[in-house]
Design a protein around this motif. Structure first.
Motif, PDB file in Angstrom:
ATOM      1  N   VAL A  77       0.863  -1.172   0.000  1.00 25.39           N
ATOM      2  CA  VAL A  77       0.000   0.000   0.000  1.00 25.39           C
ATOM      3  C   VAL A  77       0.904   1.228   0.000  1.00 25.39           C
ATOM      4  CG1 VAL A  77      -1.759   1.297   1.258  1.00 25.39           C
ATOM      5  CG2 VAL A  77      -1.835  -1.209   1.224  1.00 25.39           C
ATOM      6  N   LEU A  78       0.732   2.080  -1.002  1.00 25.48           N
ATOM      7  CA  LEU A  78       1.554   3.278  -1.133  1.00 25.48           C
ATOM      8  C   LEU A  78       0.707   4.515  -0.872  1.00 25.48           C
ATOM      9  CD1 LEU A  78       3.358   2.363  -4.472  1.00 25.48           C
ATOM     10  CD2 LEU A  78       4.354   2.310  -2.172  1.00 25.48           C
ATOM     11  N   GLU A  79       1.295   5.467  -0.159  1.00 25.40           N
ATOM     12  CA  GLU A  79       0.657   6.754   0.084  1.00 25.40           C
ATOM     13  C   GLU A  79       1.682   7.842  -0.156  1.00 25.40           C
ATOM     14  OE1 GLU A  79      -0.823   6.449   4.086  1.00 25.40           O
ATOM     15  OE2 GLU A  79      -2.599   5.349   3.440  1.00 25.40           O
ATOM     16  N   ALA A  80       1.216   9.075  -0.355  1.00 23.68           N
ATOM     17  CA  ALA A  80       2.116  10.198  -0.584  1.00 23.68           C
ATOM     18  C   ALA A  80       3.198  10.225   0.493  1.00 23.68           C
ATOM     19  CB  ALA A  80       1.337  11.502  -0.587  1.00 23.68           C
ATOM     20  N   GLY A  81       4.450  10.365   0.059  1.00 22.81           N
ATOM     21  CA  GLY A  81       5.581  10.393   0.977  1.00 22.81           C
ATOM     22  C   GLY A  81       6.282   9.061   1.127  1.00 22.81           C
ATOM     23  N   THR A  93      -5.496   2.403  -7.977  1.00 23.60           N
ATOM     24  CA  THR A  93      -4.890   3.722  -7.791  1.00 23.60           C
ATOM     25  C   THR A  93      -5.937   4.745  -7.384  1.00 23.60           C
ATOM     26  OG1 THR A  93      -5.178   4.340 -10.112  1.00 23.60           O
ATOM     27  CG2 THR A  93      -3.094   3.274  -9.519  1.00 23.60           C
ATOM     28  N   HIS A  94      -5.485   5.717  -6.615  1.00 25.50           N
ATOM     29  CA  HIS A  94      -6.314   6.843  -6.187  1.00 25.50           C
ATOM     30  C   HIS A  94      -5.479   8.108  -6.367  1.00 25.50           C
ATOM     31  CE1 HIS A  94      -9.254   4.058  -4.543  1.00 25.50           C
ATOM     32  NE2 HIS A  94      -8.221   3.390  -4.040  1.00 25.50           N
ATOM     33  N   GLU A  95      -5.463   8.598  -7.615  1.00 27.99           N
ATOM     34  CA  GLU A  95      -4.728   9.804  -7.973  1.00 27.99           C
ATOM     35  C   GLU A  95      -3.261   9.739  -7.551  1.00 27.99           C
ATOM     36  OE1 GLU A  95      -6.905  13.278  -6.799  1.00 27.99           O
ATOM     37  OE2 GLU A  95      -8.755  12.539  -7.678  1.00 27.99           O
ATOM     38  N   ILE A  96      -2.644   8.572  -7.706  1.00 28.80           N
ATOM     39  CA  ILE A  96      -1.237   8.395  -7.351  1.00 28.80           C
ATOM     40  C   ILE A  96      -0.340   9.152  -8.330  1.00 28.80           C
ATOM     41  CG2 ILE A  96      -0.962   6.238  -8.665  1.00 28.80           C
ATOM     42  CD1 ILE A  96       0.704   6.670  -5.308  1.00 28.80           C
ATOM     43  N   SER A  97       0.702   9.731  -7.813  1.00 31.69           N
ATOM     44  CA  SER A  97       1.712  10.400  -8.622  1.00 31.69           C
ATOM     45  C   SER A  97       3.065   9.963  -8.064  1.00 31.69           C
ATOM     46  CB  SER A  97       1.540  11.914  -8.525  1.00 31.69           C
ATOM     47  OG  SER A  97       2.388  12.560  -9.426  1.00 31.69           O
ATOM     48  N   VAL A  98       3.985   9.577  -8.960  1.00 38.28           N
ATOM     49  CA  VAL A  98       5.264   9.016  -8.537  1.00 38.28           C
ATOM     50  C   VAL A  98       6.413   9.811  -9.148  1.00 38.28           C
ATOM     51  CG1 VAL A  98       6.691   6.929  -8.548  1.00 38.28           C
ATOM     52  CG2 VAL A  98       4.217   6.734  -8.342  1.00 38.28           C
ATOM     53  N   ASN A  99       7.405  10.116  -8.334  1.00 44.58           N
ATOM     54  CA  ASN A  99       8.609  10.804  -8.789  1.00 44.58           C
ATOM     55  C   ASN A  99       9.629   9.741  -9.203  1.00 44.58           C
ATOM     56  OD1 ASN A  99      10.984  12.169  -9.152  1.00 44.58           O
ATOM     57  ND2 ASN A  99      10.913  13.245  -7.191  1.00 44.58           N
ATOM     58  N   ALA A 145       6.757  14.422 -11.857  1.00 45.49           N
ATOM     59  CA  ALA A 145       6.130  13.196 -11.363  1.00 45.49           C
ATOM     60  C   ALA A 145       5.159  12.677 -12.415  1.00 45.49           C
ATOM     61  CB  ALA A 145       5.411  13.474 -10.049  1.00 45.49           C
ATOM     62  N   VAL A 146       4.998  11.355 -12.455  1.00 46.23           N
ATOM     63  CA  VAL A 146       4.089  10.737 -13.421  1.00 46.23           C
ATOM     64  C   VAL A 146       2.899  10.136 -12.685  1.00 46.23           C
ATOM     65  CG1 VAL A 146       5.874  10.261 -15.123  1.00 46.23           C
ATOM     66  CG2 VAL A 146       5.377   8.558 -13.385  1.00 46.23           C
ATOM     67  N   GLY A 147       1.794  10.016 -13.401  1.00 43.28           N
ATOM     68  CA  GLY A 147       0.576   9.448 -12.844  1.00 43.28           C
ATOM     69  C   GLY A 147       0.319   8.084 -13.447  1.00 43.28           C
ATOM     70  N   PRO A 148       0.871   7.024 -12.842  1.00 41.29           N
ATOM     71  CA  PRO A 148       0.638   5.686 -13.387  1.00 41.29           C
ATOM     72  C   PRO A 148      -0.817   5.254 -13.223  1.00 41.29           C
ATOM     73  CG  PRO A 148       1.923   5.553 -11.360  1.00 41.29           C
ATOM     74  CD  PRO A 148       1.694   7.003 -11.656  1.00 41.29           C
ATOM     75  N   ASP A 152       9.534   7.544  -5.450  1.00 44.87           N
ATOM     76  CA  ASP A 152       8.701   7.985  -4.321  1.00 44.87           C
ATOM     77  C   ASP A 152       7.307   8.351  -4.775  1.00 44.87           C
ATOM     78  OD1 ASP A 152      10.875   8.177  -2.254  1.00 44.87           O
ATOM     79  OD2 ASP A 152      11.654   9.619  -3.713  1.00 44.87           O
ATOM     80  N   ALA A 153       6.324   7.981  -3.963  1.00 48.17           N
ATOM     81  CA  ALA A 153       4.951   8.440  -4.181  1.00 48.17           C
ATOM     82  C   ALA A 153       4.881   9.872  -3.669  1.00 48.17           C
ATOM     83  CB  ALA A 153       3.964   7.543  -3.446  1.00 48.17           C
ATOM     84  N   VAL A 154       4.434  10.800  -4.500  1.00 50.08           N
ATOM     85  CA  VAL A 154       4.379  12.200  -4.087  1.00 50.08           C
ATOM     86  C   VAL A 154       2.953  12.701  -3.861  1.00 50.08           C
ATOM     87  CG1 VAL A 154       6.601  12.816  -5.090  1.00 50.08           C
ATOM     88  CG2 VAL A 154       4.559  13.015  -6.479  1.00 50.08           C
ATOM     89  N   ALA A 155       1.976  11.949  -4.344  1.00 50.85           N
ATOM     90  CA  ALA A 155       0.574  12.327  -4.129  1.00 50.85           C
ATOM     91  C   ALA A 155      -0.286  11.086  -4.275  1.00 50.85           C
ATOM     92  CB  ALA A 155       0.139  13.386  -5.140  1.00 50.85           C
ATOM     93  N   GLY A 156      -1.463  11.125  -3.683  1.00 52.84           N
ATOM     94  CA  GLY A 156      -2.412  10.038  -3.834  1.00 52.84           C
ATOM     95  C   GLY A 156      -2.032   8.773  -3.085  1.00 52.84           C
ATOM     96  N   SER A 157      -2.655   7.673  -3.513  1.00 51.34           N
ATOM     97  CA  SER A 157      -2.382   6.378  -2.882  1.00 51.34           C
ATOM     98  C   SER A 157      -2.625   5.273  -3.909  1.00 51.34           C
ATOM     99  CB  SER A 157      -3.285   6.177  -1.662  1.00 51.34           C
ATOM    100  OG  SER A 157      -4.645   6.162  -2.054  1.00 51.34           O
TER     101      SER A 157
END
Length: 120
Positions: A7-11, A23-29, A39-42, A64-69
Motif C-alpha cells: 500500500v503506497l501513500e504520498a511520501g 490507484t487513487h490519484e497516485i503520482s510518482v517521482n 512526477a508521473v501518474g501511473p 517515491d509516491a508524491v501524491a495520492g495512494s
C-alpha cells in the motif's frame, strides 16, 4: 517478496518493483531512476506488453509516491529490480579515465619529471 501487496501513500518510498492494481490519484517521482523531472501518474489498469520502465502500471524501487495512494503487487526485489539491472550494467562497464583525469595525470608526471630534472 514477489507476490506481496504493498500500500503506497504520498511520501512513501516504493520498496520494490511493483504492478499497480488499484490507484487513487497516485503520482510518482521517477527522477532517481529515469531522470524525468516531473512526477508521473501511473494507472492501475492492465497495459500492453512492452519495456518495463514504460509500463504505465508500474512503480519501481528507488522512486517515491508524491501524491495520492495505490495498492500494488511486488514483482521484483533486490538485484532483480530495475535499479539492480542498472547496477549490474554499470558494474560491468570498463573503467576508463575521463580526459580531465588523464590530463591531470599527465601534468603530475610532467611536474615530477621537472622536479627530478632540477634536483640533478
Amino acid at each position: 517478496m514477489p507476490g506481496d501487496v504493498v500500500v503506497l501513500e504520498a511520501g512513501d518510498a516504493v520498496p520494490a518493483d511493483c504492478r499497480l492494481v488499484e490507484t487513487h490519484e497516485i503520482s510518482v517521482n521517477n527522477a532517481a531512476l529515469t531522470g524525468e523531472s516531473d512526477a508521473v501518474g501511473p494507472t492501475g489498469q492492465p497495459v500492453a506488453a512492452g519495456p518495463v520502465l514504460q509500463a504505465r502500471n508500474g512503480v519501481f524501487m528507488g522512486t517515491d509516491a508524491v501524491a495520492g495512494s495505490a495498492k500494488a503487487v511486488v514483482f521484483a526485489t533486490g538485484a532483480a529490480t530495475e535499479f539492480g539491472r542498472i547496477f549490474r550494467l554499470t558494474a560491468a562497464a570498463p573503467r576508463q579515465k575521463t580526459p580531465g583525469f588523464q590530463r591531470g595525470d599527465d601534468v603530475g608526471l610532467a611536474a615530477v619529471a621537472s622536479v627530478r630534472g632540477q634536483a640533478a
